[in-house]
Scaffold this motif. Structure first.
Motif, short mmCIF file in Angstrom:
data_model
loop_
_atom_site.label_atom_id
_atom_site.label_comp_id
_atom_site.label_asym_id
_atom_site.label_seq_id
_atom_site.Cartn_x
_atom_site.Cartn_y
_atom_site.Cartn_z
N ALA A 197 0.83 -1.21 0.00
CA ALA A 197 0.00 0.00 0.00
C ALA A 197 0.86 1.25 0.00
N ALA A 198 1.94 1.24 0.77
CA ALA A 198 2.80 2.43 0.87
C ALA A 198 3.43 2.79 -0.47
N SER A 199 3.74 1.81 -1.29
CA SER A 199 4.34 2.11 -2.60
C SER A 199 3.41 2.91 -3.49
N ASN A 200 2.12 2.82 -3.25
CA ASN A 200 1.16 3.55 -4.08
C ASN A 200 1.34 5.06 -4.01
N PHE A 201 2.02 5.57 -2.99
CA PHE A 201 2.25 7.00 -2.88
C PHE A 201 3.32 7.49 -3.85
N PHE A 202 4.09 6.57 -4.40
CA PHE A 202 5.22 6.96 -5.24
C PHE A 202 5.03 6.58 -6.70
N ILE A 203 3.80 6.23 -7.09
CA ILE A 203 3.55 5.87 -8.47
C ILE A 203 2.40 6.72 -9.02
N ASP A 204 2.25 6.69 -10.33
CA ASP A 204 1.09 7.29 -11.00
C ASP A 204 0.09 6.16 -11.18
N SER A 205 -0.92 6.09 -10.33
CA SER A 205 -1.84 4.95 -10.33
C SER A 205 -2.71 4.86 -11.59
N LYS A 206 -2.68 5.89 -12.42
CA LYS A 206 -3.41 5.82 -13.68
C LYS A 206 -2.64 5.04 -14.74
N THR A 207 -1.32 5.00 -14.60
CA THR A 207 -0.50 4.33 -15.61
C THR A 207 0.37 3.22 -15.03
N GLN A 208 0.44 3.11 -13.69
CA GLN A 208 1.33 2.13 -13.07
C GLN A 208 0.61 1.38 -11.94
N PHE A 209 1.16 0.22 -11.61
CA PHE A 209 0.71 -0.51 -10.44
C PHE A 209 1.92 -1.19 -9.80
N VAL A 210 1.72 -1.71 -8.60
CA VAL A 210 2.82 -2.27 -7.81
C VAL A 210 2.54 -3.74 -7.53
N ASN A 211 3.56 -4.56 -7.64
CA ASN A 211 3.50 -5.96 -7.21
C ASN A 211 4.65 -6.22 -6.24
N GLY A 212 4.37 -6.93 -5.16
CA GLY A 212 5.43 -7.37 -4.27
C GLY A 212 6.21 -8.48 -4.94
N ALA B 79 10.33 -6.93 8.92
CA ALA B 79 10.29 -7.43 7.55
C ALA B 79 10.98 -6.46 6.62
N LYS B 80 11.44 -7.00 5.51
CA LYS B 80 11.97 -6.19 4.41
C LYS B 80 11.22 -6.64 3.17
N MET B 81 10.69 -5.67 2.44
CA MET B 81 9.87 -5.98 1.28
C MET B 81 10.32 -5.20 0.06
N THR B 82 10.36 -5.88 -1.08
CA THR B 82 10.68 -5.25 -2.35
C THR B 82 9.45 -5.30 -3.25
N ASN B 83 9.11 -4.14 -3.82
CA ASN B 83 8.01 -4.04 -4.79
C ASN B 83 8.58 -3.65 -6.14
N ILE B 84 7.94 -4.14 -7.18
CA ILE B 84 8.28 -3.72 -8.53
C ILE B 84 7.16 -2.82 -9.04
N VAL B 85 7.54 -1.77 -9.76
CA VAL B 85 6.59 -0.84 -10.35
C VAL B 85 6.44 -1.23 -11.82
N LEU B 86 5.20 -1.54 -12.20
CA LEU B 86 4.91 -1.98 -13.56
C LEU B 86 3.95 -1.01 -14.24
N ASN B 87 4.04 -0.96 -15.55
CA ASN B 87 3.11 -0.12 -16.32
C ASN B 87 1.83 -0.90 -16.62
N ILE B 88 0.72 -0.21 -16.52
CA ILE B 88 -0.57 -0.82 -16.85
C ILE B 88 -0.65 -0.93 -18.36
N ASN B 89 -1.03 -2.13 -18.83
CA ASN B 89 -1.30 -2.32 -20.24
C ASN B 89 -2.50 -3.24 -20.39
N LYS B 90 -2.85 -3.59 -21.56
CA LYS B 90 -4.04 -4.40 -21.80
C LYS B 90 -3.96 -5.77 -21.15
N GLU B 91 -2.76 -6.28 -20.90
CA GLU B 91 -2.60 -7.60 -20.32
C GLU B 91 -2.81 -7.60 -18.82
N HIS B 92 -2.76 -6.45 -18.16
CA HIS B 92 -2.90 -6.39 -16.71
C HIS B 92 -4.23 -5.81 -16.37
#
Length: 141
Positions: free
Chosen positions: A66-81, A128-141
């Motif tokens: 949830a915290a990673s959502n503050f550092f992305i553009d949620s219209k074009t990106q999403f986060v996965n752990g 805990a230590k957690m790594t998230n990847i920032v991905l671009n939203i496309n038709k497949e997601h």
């Protein structure tokens, strides 16, 4: 930043998810942290009546993601752990635990979080230590 509205939105987005099942609630937000709480009761116990490590890990991953959502553009990106490492320090049978995620690294494609889990008396339960990847939203997601 309207923290009340943001926390309300996070909590509303948890409906019908694991977070709702575990009664995880986002409770505090600052410039460099996000905190969620989870009650410790039979719903999150392992067979010996203690807080289940998997429930603790779910809490840590929920707040870190949830915290990673503050550092992305949620219209074009999403986060996965993509990685979670957790050390359990102390057991807990009842009460409440609080998980606070603080950013260690916020890059363009990865975010690294430290999530400290403490109880209502500020006893350290897990780290805990957690790594998230920032991905671009496309038709497949």
């Amino acid at each position: 930043m309207d923290t009340v509205a943001i926390l309300k939105a996070f909590n509303e987005s948890s409906k019908n998810t694991l977070m709702e099942t575990l009664d995880i609630e986002y409770v505090a937000l600052g410039d460099d942290f996000l905190t969620a709480k989870m009650p410790v009761n039979s719903k999150v116990h392992q067979p010996y009546g203690q807080l289940h490590g998997g429930a603790t890990a779910a809490l840590a991953e929920s707040v870190g993601s949830a915290a990673s959502n503050f550092f992305i553009d949620s219209k074009t990106q999403f986060v996965n752990g993509i990685q979670l490492s957790i050390n359990h320090i102390k057991s807990k049978r009842e009460g409440v635990v609080f998980a606070t995620a603080k950013n260690i690294h916020k890059g363009k494609t990865t975010h690294l979080w430290e999530v400290r889990i403490v109880d209502e008396n500020d006893n350290l339960i897990s780290v805990a230590k957690m790594t998230n990847i920032v991905l671009n939203i496309n038709k497949e997601h």
